[in-house]
Scaffold this motif. Structure first.
Motif, short mmCIF file in Angstrom:
data_model
loop_
_atom_site.label_atom_id
_atom_site.label_comp_id
_atom_site.label_asym_id
_atom_site.label_seq_id
_atom_site.Cartn_x
_atom_site.Cartn_y
_atom_site.Cartn_z
N ALA A 111 37.75 45.55 56.18
CA ALA A 111 37.37 43.79 56.48
C ALA A 111 35.93 43.76 56.80
N VAL A 112 35.27 44.98 56.97
CA VAL A 112 33.59 44.67 57.11
C VAL A 112 33.07 44.75 55.84
N ASP A 113 33.65 44.80 54.58
CA ASP A 113 33.02 44.94 53.22
C ASP A 113 32.66 43.22 53.15
N PRO A 114 31.46 43.15 52.42
CA PRO A 114 30.94 41.65 52.22
C PRO A 114 31.50 41.04 50.93
N LYS A 115 31.33 39.84 50.98
CA LYS A 115 31.28 39.01 49.82
C LYS A 115 30.33 37.81 49.85
N PHE A 116 29.50 37.50 48.58
CA PHE A 116 28.58 36.39 48.56
C PHE A 116 28.85 35.45 47.72
N THR A 117 29.02 33.97 48.40
CA THR A 117 29.70 33.01 47.70
C THR A 117 28.57 32.12 46.99
N TYR A 118 28.30 31.60 46.09
CA TYR A 118 27.23 30.91 45.43
C TYR A 118 27.92 29.58 44.95
N SER A 119 27.50 28.66 45.43
CA SER A 119 28.38 27.36 44.82
C SER A 119 27.26 26.28 44.07
N SER A 120 26.17 26.99 43.81
CA SER A 120 25.15 25.72 43.01
C SER A 120 25.64 25.98 41.58
N THR A 121 24.89 25.25 40.63
CA THR A 121 25.17 25.21 39.30
C THR A 121 23.83 25.46 38.71
N TYR A 122 24.40 26.31 37.48
CA TYR A 122 23.12 26.79 36.62
C TYR A 122 23.59 26.77 35.20
N VAL A 123 22.91 26.27 34.25
CA VAL A 123 23.34 26.33 32.62
C VAL A 123 22.51 27.43 32.02
N PHE A 124 23.43 28.26 31.36
CA PHE A 124 23.08 29.47 30.96
C PHE A 124 23.21 29.10 29.28
N PRO A 125 22.04 29.46 28.70
CA PRO A 125 21.86 29.31 27.15
C PRO A 125 22.64 30.35 26.51
N THR A 126 22.84 30.19 25.18
CA THR A 126 23.64 31.07 24.48
C THR A 126 22.68 32.39 24.31
N GLY A 127 23.39 33.67 24.11
CA GLY A 127 22.73 34.78 24.17
C GLY A 127 22.85 35.73 25.38
N THR A 128 21.97 36.46 25.69
CA THR A 128 22.14 37.44 26.83
C THR A 128 21.35 37.12 27.82
N THR A 129 21.69 36.99 29.14
CA THR A 129 20.93 36.84 30.26
C THR A 129 20.95 37.98 31.15
N LYS A 130 19.92 38.60 31.54
CA LYS A 130 20.11 39.95 32.67
C LYS A 130 20.05 39.25 34.00
N VAL A 131 21.15 39.29 34.63
CA VAL A 131 21.58 38.69 35.91
C VAL A 131 21.32 40.00 37.09
N GLY A 132 20.32 39.94 38.02
CA GLY A 132 20.37 40.88 38.96
C GLY A 132 20.79 40.57 40.42
N PHE A 133 21.32 41.54 41.08
CA PHE A 133 21.50 40.97 42.74
C PHE A 133 20.64 41.56 43.51
N LYS A 134 19.88 40.87 44.35
CA LYS A 134 19.01 41.21 45.33
C LYS A 134 19.56 40.95 46.87
N VAL A 135 19.07 41.69 47.72
CA VAL A 135 19.54 41.36 49.22
C VAL A 135 18.79 42.01 50.28
N ARG A 136 18.72 41.56 51.43
CA ARG A 136 18.15 42.25 52.60
C ARG A 136 19.06 42.97 53.18
N LEU A 137 18.69 44.28 53.35
CA LEU A 137 19.33 45.15 54.32
C LEU A 137 19.11 45.30 55.60
N GLY A 138 19.70 45.04 56.67
CA GLY A 138 19.37 45.01 58.10
C GLY A 138 19.15 46.31 58.59
#
Length: 359
Positions: A111-138
């Motif tokens: 149960a120590v494993d994380p989840k990150f929930t995002y609830s904002s909205t973003y419109v993606f165009p057709t085609g491919t978008t490269k989406v990266g995940f960045k974080v602060r490690l304590g």
């Protein structure tokens, strides 16, 4: 063929079908390897392929799998904060930042494993978008702790078509980033023994006295180098450090063994005959970035003064000793103390060269 009617409409109705979204691990995701403790640490990149119509993404959940190395602290979801999704092409933030929450063992085994929930909205165009995940490690993260993040299931991404307003069920799950291992910044300076022990002729110009490998293979982050201290070890009898003129460092920055880039000021080593050792500081004219998991080779070029003494005891060997480089971590800004490995060839001053011949 189509025509028109009095209502200004085409004779045939056009149907807009629902779009589609395909998620996959990008070829540009960081390979399995080391990372540092710090801010904006990139853990994964996904390709979000949008087909048919623009899509509106209104919720995303990223999940992680932590593995503690058994050190003095135990990492949990609380040790991952300020996490955001970023367009890797433009640098724009798409979602977040948010802090890690309890993943309830949906991914991973505890149960120590994380989840990150995002609830904002973003419109993606057709085609491919490269989406990266960045974080602060304590700071509770320790060497050999590991993390892998993923887009786990279709239910974790809420998507609708902009034109059709139809709900879209994305495909491609689970899309898992590579496992990343926490390591401190590290740099090893290796003396490569090239050229090997031999002779150098009085008056030689642009002679290669030593070759070094600045090695960040074991580092958790790229290493930035701004200066280097090089030691000339002499015979202690007739060796004179001031016989070395116009001394420069050149680097093979493009990896093709050409040593195409001068990276230091031109220095004139100073000292007296009979010195055992002499050190010269080379301030770099550009910051050299050694990539984590990689290395960059350098050479020391210099002239030998025409007034140097030819003697079997007049020798020079150039090395970089431990803590001889001014180095910092690119991600953390933390100073890195280099270690030294290997030996350099010892060069003896001679008045004439020799040619070996065999019949």
């Amino acid at each position: 063929s189509g025509g028109s009617n009095n209502l200004g409409q085409g004779d045939y109705n056009q149907t807009i079908n629902s779009g589609a979204m395909v998620v996959s691990k990008s070829a540009s995701t960081p390979p399995t390897g080391n990372i540092a403790v710090g801010d904006n640490i990139l853990l994964a990149v996904w390709d979000w392929q949008i087909l048919g119509e623009q899509t509106r993404v209104s919720s995303v959940v990223v999940r992680g799998d932590l593995v503690n190395s058994g050190g003095s602290t135990t990492i949990t979801f609380a040790d991952m904060t300020n996490a955001y999704l970023v367009n890797m092409t433009t640098g724009d933030t798409l979602f977040g930042p948010v802090d890690g929450a309890d993943g309830l063992a949906v991914v991973g085994t505890t149960a120590v494993d994380p989840k990150f929930t995002y609830s904002s909205t973003y419109v993606f165009p057709t085609g491919t978008t490269k989406v990266g995940f960045k974080v602060r490690l304590g700071t509770d993260w320790e060497a050999s702790d590991t993390i892998a993040v993923q887009l786990y299931q279709a239910a974790d991404v809420t998507v609708k078509g902009v034109q059709s307003n139809n709900t879209i069920t994305p495909t491609g799950f689970a899309s898992v980033g590579n496992t990343m291992t926490v390591k401190a910044g590290a740099l090893v300076v290796r003396m490569l023994g090239n050229p090997p022990t031999g002779a150098v002729i009085i008056g030689a110009t642009d002679f290669t006295w030593a070759t070094f490998a600045f090695d960040a293979t074991a580092s958790g982050e790229d290493v930035l180098i701004t200066a280097v201290i090089i030691t000339d070890t002499l015979d202690g009898t007739t060796g004179n450090p001031s016989d070395i003129n116009n001394s420069e460092l050149w680097a093979d920055l493009d990896g093709n063994t050409s040593y195409e880039t001068k990276i230091s000021n031109t220095e004139q080593p100073a000292g007296s005959a009979g010195d055992d050792t002499d050190t010269t500081t080379y301030t770099l004219t550009q910051t050299v970035r050694v990539p984590k998991g990689g290395k960059i080779n350098w050479i020391l070029l210099a002239d030998l003064d025409s007034g140097a003494v030819s003697a079997s005891t007049d020798t020079h060997a150039f090395t970089v000793v431990a803590d001889g480089a001014t180095a910092t971590g690119a991600d953390t800004g933390t100073g890195i103390t280099d270690t030294a490995s290997g030996t350099s060839g010892t060069m003896t001053v001679t008045a004439v060269g020799t040619i070996g011949m065999a019949l």
